[in-house]
Scaffold this motif. Structure first.
Motif, PDB file in Angstrom:
ATOM      1  N   ALA A 229       0.856  -1.182   0.000  1.00 41.77           N
ATOM      2  CA  ALA A 229       0.000   0.000   0.000  1.00 41.77           C
ATOM      3  C   ALA A 229       0.894   1.234   0.000  1.00 41.77           C
ATOM      4  N   THR A 230       0.581   2.201  -0.861  1.00 40.03           N
ATOM      5  CA  THR A 230       1.389   3.414  -0.999  1.00 40.03           C
ATOM      6  C   THR A 230       0.524   4.650  -0.835  1.00 40.03           C
ATOM      7  N   LEU A 231       1.007   5.599  -0.060  1.00 38.67           N
ATOM      8  CA  LEU A 231       0.361   6.888   0.089  1.00 38.67           C
ATOM      9  C   LEU A 231       1.386   7.949  -0.298  1.00 38.67           C
ATOM     10  N   ALA A 232       1.037   8.822  -1.252  1.00 34.35           N
ATOM     11  CA  ALA A 232       2.010   9.783  -1.765  1.00 34.35           C
ATOM     12  C   ALA A 232       1.369  11.149  -1.978  1.00 34.35           C
ATOM     13  N   TYR A 233       2.153  12.185  -1.703  1.00 30.67           N
ATOM     14  CA  TYR A 233       1.757  13.562  -2.008  1.00 30.67           C
ATOM     15  C   TYR A 233       2.540  13.988  -3.243  1.00 30.67           C
ATOM     16  N   THR A 234       1.850  14.505  -4.252  1.00 31.03           N
ATOM     17  CA  THR A 234       2.514  14.929  -5.478  1.00 31.03           C
ATOM     18  C   THR A 234       2.063  16.331  -5.853  1.00 31.03           C
ATOM     19  N   ASP A 235       2.977  17.099  -6.468  1.00 24.07           N
ATOM     20  CA  ASP A 235       2.665  18.477  -6.822  1.00 24.07           C
ATOM     21  C   ASP A 235       3.596  18.922  -7.946  1.00 24.07           C
ATOM     22  N   THR A 236       3.285  20.059  -8.563  1.00 28.76           N
ATOM     23  CA  THR A 236       4.121  20.649  -9.605  1.00 28.76           C
ATOM     24  C   THR A 236       4.110  22.165  -9.445  1.00 28.76           C
ATOM     25  N   ASP A 237       5.023  22.833 -10.153  1.00 30.93           N
ATOM     26  CA  ASP A 237       4.988  24.296 -10.182  1.00 30.93           C
ATOM     27  C   ASP A 237       4.327  24.801 -11.465  1.00 30.93           C
ATOM     28  N   ALA A 238       3.688  23.903 -12.209  1.00 29.19           N
ATOM     29  CA  ALA A 238       2.964  24.296 -13.420  1.00 29.19           C
ATOM     30  C   ALA A 238       1.694  25.046 -13.033  1.00 29.19           C
ATOM     31  N   PRO A 239       1.135  25.843 -13.945  1.00 33.27           N
ATOM     32  CA  PRO A 239      -0.133  26.512 -13.652  1.00 33.27           C
ATOM     33  C   PRO A 239      -1.161  25.512 -13.136  1.00 33.27           C
ATOM     34  N   ALA A 240      -1.825  25.837 -12.046  1.00 33.87           N
ATOM     35  CA  ALA A 240      -2.735  24.905 -11.386  1.00 33.87           C
ATOM     36  C   ALA A 240      -3.995  24.677 -12.217  1.00 33.87           C
ATOM     37  N   ILE A 241      -4.239  23.421 -12.552  1.00 30.91           N
ATOM     38  CA  ILE A 241      -5.466  23.017 -13.237  1.00 30.91           C
ATOM     39  C   ILE A 241      -6.054  21.860 -12.448  1.00 30.91           C
ATOM     40  N   ASN A 242      -7.288  21.998 -12.030  1.00 36.04           N
ATOM     41  CA  ASN A 242      -7.925  21.001 -11.183  1.00 36.04           C
ATOM     42  C   ASN A 242      -7.902  19.618 -11.832  1.00 36.04           C
ATOM     43  N   ASN A 243      -7.471  18.613 -11.045  1.00 33.07           N
ATOM     44  CA  ASN A 243      -7.395  17.223 -11.493  1.00 33.07           C
ATOM     45  C   ASN A 243      -6.436  17.020 -12.660  1.00 33.07           C
ATOM     46  N   PHE A 244      -5.448  17.910 -12.796  1.00 31.57           N
ATOM     47  CA  PHE A 244      -4.436  17.731 -13.835  1.00 31.57           C
ATOM     48  C   PHE A 244      -3.042  18.069 -13.314  1.00 31.57           C
ATOM     49  N   THR A 245      -2.827  19.300 -12.875  1.00 32.04           N
ATOM     50  CA  THR A 245      -1.512  19.688 -12.355  1.00 32.04           C
ATOM     51  C   THR A 245      -1.555  20.078 -10.884  1.00 32.04           C
ATOM     52  N   ASP A 246      -2.739  20.115 -10.289  1.00 30.29           N
ATOM     53  CA  ASP A 246      -2.828  20.539  -8.894  1.00 30.29           C
ATOM     54  C   ASP A 246      -2.254  19.471  -7.972  1.00 30.29           C
ATOM     55  N   SER A 247      -1.974  19.849  -6.737  1.00 30.79           N
ATOM     56  CA  SER A 247      -1.439  18.904  -5.761  1.00 30.79           C
ATOM     57  C   SER A 247      -2.475  17.828  -5.464  1.00 30.79           C
ATOM     58  N   ALA A 248      -1.983  16.653  -5.082  1.00 25.60           N
ATOM     59  CA  ALA A 248      -2.900  15.546  -4.812  1.00 25.60           C
ATOM     60  C   ALA A 248      -2.258  14.564  -3.849  1.00 25.60           C
ATOM     61  N   ILE A 249      -3.086  13.915  -3.084  1.00 27.04           N
ATOM     62  CA  ILE A 249      -2.658  12.786  -2.261  1.00 27.04           C
ATOM     63  C   ILE A 249      -3.198  11.531  -2.935  1.00 27.04           C
ATOM     64  N   VAL A 250      -2.295  10.638  -3.297  1.00 27.13           N
ATOM     65  CA  VAL A 250      -2.650   9.462  -4.101  1.00 27.13           C
ATOM     66  C   VAL A 250      -2.436   8.191  -3.296  1.00 27.13           C
ATOM     67  N   PHE A 251      -3.449   7.336  -3.292  1.00 29.16           N
ATOM     68  CA  PHE A 251      -3.346   6.035  -2.631  1.00 29.16           C
ATOM     69  C   PHE A 251      -3.305   4.944  -3.689  1.00 29.16           C
ATOM     70  N   THR A 252      -2.377   4.023  -3.532  1.00 28.10           N
ATOM     71  CA  THR A 252      -2.221   2.922  -4.489  1.00 28.10           C
ATOM     72  C   THR A 252      -2.072   1.608  -3.749  1.00 28.10           C
ATOM     73  N   LEU A 253      -2.769   0.592  -4.218  1.00 30.84           N
ATOM     74  CA  LEU A 253      -2.621  -0.757  -3.687  1.00 30.84           C
ATOM     75  C   LEU A 253      -2.132  -1.633  -4.816  1.00 30.84           C
ATOM     76  N   GLY A 254      -0.929  -2.188  -4.645  1.00 26.07           N
ATOM     77  CA  GLY A 254      -0.318  -2.955  -5.718  1.00 26.07           C
ATOM     78  C   GLY A 254       0.105  -4.349  -5.272  1.00 26.07           C
ATOM     79  N   VAL A 255       0.044  -5.288  -6.216  1.00 29.93           N
ATOM     80  CA  VAL A 255       0.451  -6.662  -5.942  1.00 29.93           C
ATOM     81  C   VAL A 255       1.451  -7.092  -7.010  1.00 29.93           C
ATOM     82  N   SER A 256       2.462  -7.828  -6.610  1.00 28.37           N
ATOM     83  CA  SER A 256       3.441  -8.385  -7.558  1.00 28.37           C
ATOM     84  C   SER A 256       3.396  -9.900  -7.477  1.00 28.37           C
ATOM     85  N   PHE A 257       3.704 -10.549  -8.602  1.00 28.62           N
ATOM     86  CA  PHE A 257       3.627 -12.013  -8.636  1.00 28.62           C
ATOM     87  C   PHE A 257       4.595 -12.549  -9.676  1.00 28.62           C
TER      88      PHE A 257
END
Length: 257
Positions: A229-257
């Motif tokens: 399970a991964t929790l990450a904060y991501t952001d950019t200095d690009a012009p802020a566009i909602n749901n594209f370049t704005d900051s976000a907290i992303v949750f990911t659940l991954g499995v490897s096999f």
């Protein structure tokens, strides 16, 4: 070789194109040869669900959940080939699916230093392309990684030469990532910063600028040997566009096999 962790560093999980071919090869070989094939070739896979498909700080799923996965085939010599796919925000230009195909070589070039070089092909099988032409493009990449004390350091570059899908312009992405596990815990801390210069930084002229910086701070929690399970904060200095370049907290659940 690049693993699923490299999604944190501006790349995507890789997998293999010829896993079935390798299995067929082993099945028709003599017993001794089949044993040799099994020992020299490694096949691995991965799958994930993420709350937002972010690539180099940009959201490719419009802030929505994405399903991802792929397969890798690697040889003991260091050569590998693979494929990886993800759902993306549906559009006439790109469709609703991204499929990446790649191949390269990874290995230790000197004590403690690993080199990874290869070529990645981004393709959008159900997209119609745009005014500039097809959506698909090629991008060679290279990275070096090593450890400084308890910290793994990876620095790399990806360069897409001028192609019609990029508006006949080129693009370069340079990044550095850090990763360190907390001793006696299932927790790993990650950080990354990247600089994008060129046409990929301004898709369809949306941003109005070609260059931007993205960064990420994250934590991995190993639920089991194969489930993370991964929790990450991501952001950019690009012009802020909602749901594209704005900051976000992303949750990911991954499995490897």
């Amino acid at each position: 070789m690049r693993t699923s962790d490299k999604t944190k560093f501006g790349f995507k999980t890789r997998s293999s194109l010829f896993g079935i071919s390798a299995a067929l090869l082993a099945s028709v070989a003599t017993p001794a040869l089949a044993q040799e094939e099994e020992s020299s070739i490694t096949i691995s896979g991965n799958a994930a669900v993420t709350s937002d498909y972010r690539f180099r700080g940009l959201s490719f799923s419009d802030g929505d959940i994405a399903i991802q996965g792929g397969i890798d085939v690697s040889h003991e010599s260091g050569f590998y080939i693979g494929t990886w796919g993800s759902s993306i925000e549906d559009s006439a230009t790109f469709g609703h699916t991204e499929l990446d195909i790649y191949g390269g070589w990874s290995g230790e070039v000197t004590s403690g230093i690993t080199l990874d070089v290869g070529l990645l092909y981004y393709t959008y099988p159900n997209g119609e392309g745009g005014a500039a032409g097809p959506s698909d493009y090629f991008e060679p990449y290279a990275s070096v990684s090593g450890t400084v004390g308890p910290v793994e350091v990876t620095s790399g570059i990806a360069y897409a030469w001028s192609q019609s899908s990029l508006g006949n312009s080129d693009n370069v992405y340079i990044y550095t990532g850090l990763s360190a596990g907390i001793p006696d815990t299932p927790i790993t801390l990650n950080a990354n910063i990247g600089i994008n210069e060129g046409s990929l930084g301004n898709p369809a002229g949306i941003l109005g600028v070609d260059d931007y910086v993205d960064w990420m701070l994250g934590v991995d929690f190993a639920v089991t040997d194969n489930l993370t399970a991964t929790l990450a904060y991501t952001d950019t200095d690009a012009p802020a566009i909602n749901n594209f370049t704005d900051s976000a907290i992303v949750f990911t659940l991954g499995v490897s096999f």
